[in-house]
Design an enzyme around this catalytic site. Structure first.
Site, PDB file in Angstrom:
ATOM      1  N   LYS A 114       0.811  -1.232   0.000  1.00 54.75           N
ATOM      2  CA  LYS A 114       0.000   0.000   0.000  1.00 54.75           C
ATOM      3  C   LYS A 114       0.842   1.279   0.000  1.00 54.75           C
ATOM      4  CE  LYS A 114      -3.789  -2.309   2.349  1.00 54.75           C
ATOM      5  NZ  LYS A 114      -4.778  -2.289   3.414  1.00 54.75           N
ATOM      6  N   ASP A 130      -9.675   2.033   2.808  1.00 55.41           N
ATOM      7  CA  ASP A 130      -9.614   1.328   4.099  1.00 55.41           C
ATOM      8  C   ASP A 130     -10.325   2.085   5.217  1.00 55.41           C
ATOM      9  OD1 ASP A 130      -8.252  -0.979   3.354  1.00 55.41           O
ATOM     10  OD2 ASP A 130      -6.299  -0.016   3.527  1.00 55.41           O
TER      11      ASP A 130
END
Ligand code: ATR
Length: 289
Positions: free
Chosen positions: A76, A112
């Protein structure tokens, strides 16, 4: 090939999750069920890519005919650094977990925090987090991805506790500067955490402690209390040691399956422009455990 796979006459649009390792991921089941239920001609695969191969993979995403990807551990932060166009949420968190390929132009998003907030509201039946105090455990990638969004939700105080205390201090300083919400780093010692928990409504585990069945709880069970809401971002195993301790203490504990669902639903909408079929996706991941 269309980027959203609308035309069943054409080859399917390709999406996927990129991780290392990635075998354990529930995302293919979840997204393939969603594509099928809406009649979208698309397939979602798992791409196991080593960290040093990620920049090359992203550079060739369009040539590979891939319309969009999710990124999971450990990619990420690297993806965030590699992309020129990213959303505000991605900038705030310094992470990218969703990429949309629009005719060769890659756009990075971070879903997220959206997933966590939606799951917290759903799991604990909260209309908002206003005036709540939250203890966030961890200061790694997962904690960084959600800290600013939590602090921007009208909460009173965000406490951050991490095994390596200096990282908690840095994350608390960064988050307070970005959001103006009170953020306090708390040493991850039983006594300090126990004292803070008396002032905390929700405890969130964003450490990786619990991923292995042999892992201990990141906080001692005696620090937990009745009425505390405990959210573990880990969903596999479904019941971590922390959630077992929460149950023993009379706290309400929930695993991270809902966060997986809601971050995936948001990614689905980014790619297809369509409302995600939540109940279909939820059923698909429940069947994966
Ligand atoms: P992720 O992207 O999943 O957050 P990471 O960036 O490697 O992975 O971060 C892992 C987090 O879990 C860190 O906060 C780590 O603490 P340190 O910063 O001290 O390394 C935390 N962690 C890992 N194992 C732990 C354990 N056994 N007890 C407590 N915290 C742990």
């Amino acid at each position: 090939m269309t980027s959203s796979g609308q035309n069943p006459e054409k080859a399917p649009a390709i999406y996927g999750v990129v991780g290392y390792p990635v075998k354990h991921s529930f995302s293919p089941d979840m997204h393939n069920a969603a594509f099928k239920s809406l009649g979208i001609n698309a397939a979602y695969l798992a791409f196991e890519i080593k960290p040093n191969a990620l920049p090359g993979f992203l550079k060739n995403l369009d040539k590979l005919g891939i319309s969009g990807v999710n990124l999971t551990v450990p990619h990420k932060e690297i993806a965030f650094k590699r992309l020129r166009c990213v959303s505000d949420e991605a900038k705030t968190s310094g992470t990218v977990n969703t990429i949309k390929n629009s005719n060769g132009k890659l756009f990075g998003e971070s879903t997220d925090a959206y997933g966590l907030l939606a799951s917290l509201r759903e799991a604990f039946k909260l209309t908002s987090l206003r005036n709540k105090s939250i203890l966030l455990l961890g200061a790694g990638g997962a904690a960084n991805a959600v800290a600013a969004a939590l602090a921007s939700s009208g909460i009173k105080t965000l406490y951050i506790s991490n095994r390596t205390h200096e990282k908690a201090v840095r994350l608390a300083e960064k988050t307070e500067a970005a959001t103006s919400t009170r953020c306090v780093a708390v040493p991850l010692y039983d006594k300090a955490v126990s004292m803070i928990i008396s002032d905390v409504d929700i405890l969130i585990n964003a450490t990786s402690s619990g991923l292995k069945l042999t892992d201990k709880s990141p906080v001692t069970g005696s620090a937990l209390r009745k009425g505390l809401l405990v959210y573990d971002m880990i969903y596999n195993p479904p019941v971590t040691c922390l959630l077992k301790e929460a149950k023993k203490a009379g706290a309400k504990g929930v695993n991270g399956l809902g966060m997986l669902l809601h971050q995936g639903a948001r990614a689905f909408t980014i790619w297809t422009g369509k409302k995600a079929p939540l109940s279909v996706m939820r059923k698909a991941i429940k069947g994966s455990i």
